[in-house]
Design an enzyme around this catalytic site. Structure first.
Site, PDB file in Angstrom:
ATOM      1  N   GLY A 127       0.828  -1.198   0.000  1.00  0.00           N
ATOM      2  CA  GLY A 127       0.000   0.000   0.000  1.00  0.00           C
ATOM      3  C   GLY A 127       0.867   1.254   0.000  1.00  0.00           C
TER       4      GLY A 127
ATOM      5  N   GLY B 215       0.500  -5.164   0.520  1.00  0.00           N
ATOM      6  CA  GLY B 215      -0.710  -5.127  -0.287  1.00  0.00           C
ATOM      7  C   GLY B 215      -0.582  -5.854  -1.603  1.00  0.00           C
TER       8      GLY B 215
ATOM      9  N   GLU C 152       5.768  -5.491   7.176  1.00  0.00           N
ATOM     10  CA  GLU C 152       5.161  -4.901   8.373  1.00  0.00           C
ATOM     11  C   GLU C 152       5.298  -5.804   9.593  1.00  0.00           C
ATOM     12  OE1 GLU C 152       1.691  -6.547   5.814  1.00  0.00           O
ATOM     13  OE2 GLU C 152       3.728  -5.797   5.571  1.00  0.00           O
TER      14      GLU C 152
ATOM     15  N   ASP D  15      -1.536  -8.967   7.704  1.00  0.00           N
ATOM     16  CA  ASP D  15      -2.879  -8.627   7.250  1.00  0.00           C
ATOM     17  C   ASP D  15      -3.075  -9.073   5.809  1.00  0.00           C
ATOM     18  OD1 ASP D  15      -1.248  -6.777   6.019  1.00  0.00           O
ATOM     19  OD2 ASP D  15      -2.500  -5.040   6.491  1.00  0.00           O
TER      20      ASP D  15
END
Length: 218
Positions: A67, A113, A136, A144
């Protein structure tokens, strides 16, 4: 059809999407997330004329690095942050539930992402340039973009290791570990794309098994 950050077209039954931010390693902006969501929804319906979807990144370095962290960070405390995360996760879910065969070509950096819009899909084609990671995780954030699901499917304790460390997996190791489903040399990607075109150009509906058989040849 094209805009600044997404190139898309439908040619002989193939829906093509190119993430077009090479200077930012094709990092996803909210505009790109919304555009890609709209395209996938419109192509995943009867009568769309799309038999198979192919997603790739512009440039020579990345599929998608994740992202757009800079933009998210600048919007601290704003509604934009919530919208970005929500819509990104909805896109990841859409990728994982498409009826039309979905192929991503991971010819370079694939992180965060970029992992979400690839590993949740049916077919992931890696090359010797593929670099997979959830960076991350290295600073203490939870995995995620669906990683809590797909990391558990990797062999042994590899998923746990990647989820705790953000360690990078490169090249052909991605295929060996099950991160990608298929592999091709980077300089053969164009030939693979041509074979996908030829397959989709045949009359009638394209079955997932036919796509898999084509990719298995590589």
């Amino acid at each position: 059809m094209a805009d600044d950050t997404i190139f898309s077209s439908v040619e002989n039954g193939v829906g093509w999407i190119t993430l077009n931010r090479p200077r930012a390693l094709n990092a996803l902006s909210l505009e790109m997330i919304r555009k890609m969501t709209s395209l996938l929804k419109s192509w995943d319906i009867a009568g769309s004329g799309v038999k198979v979807i192919v997603v790739k990144g512009a440039g020579e370095r990345a599929f998608c690095s994740g992202g757009d962290i800079k933009t998210i960070a600048k919007a601290k405390g704003e509604q934009f942050q919530k919208d970005f995360i929500k819509e990104e996760y909805l896109l990841d879910h859409l990728v994982g539930s498409l009826r039309v065969p979905y192929i991503t070509i991971l010819d370079g950096i694939t992180m965060g992402g970029g992992v979400g819009i690839s590993v949740n899909g049916r077919f992931r084609v890696g090359t010797e340039k593929t670099v997979f990671a959830m960076p991350e995780c290295g600073i203490g954030l939870i995995p995620d973009v669906g990683a809590g699901y797909f990391l558990t499917k990797l062999e042994g304790k590899l998923g746990l290791f990647l989820g705790l460390t953000g360690h990078r997996v490169s090249g052909w190791e991605c295929l060996r570990f099950g991160i990608t489903t298929h592999a091709v040399k980077s300089d053969m990607v164009e030939q693979l794309e041509n074979e996908i075109r030829e397959l989709a150009d045949r009359e009638g509906k394209l079955d997932v098994k036919e796509v898999e058989q084509l990719l298995d040849k590589w």
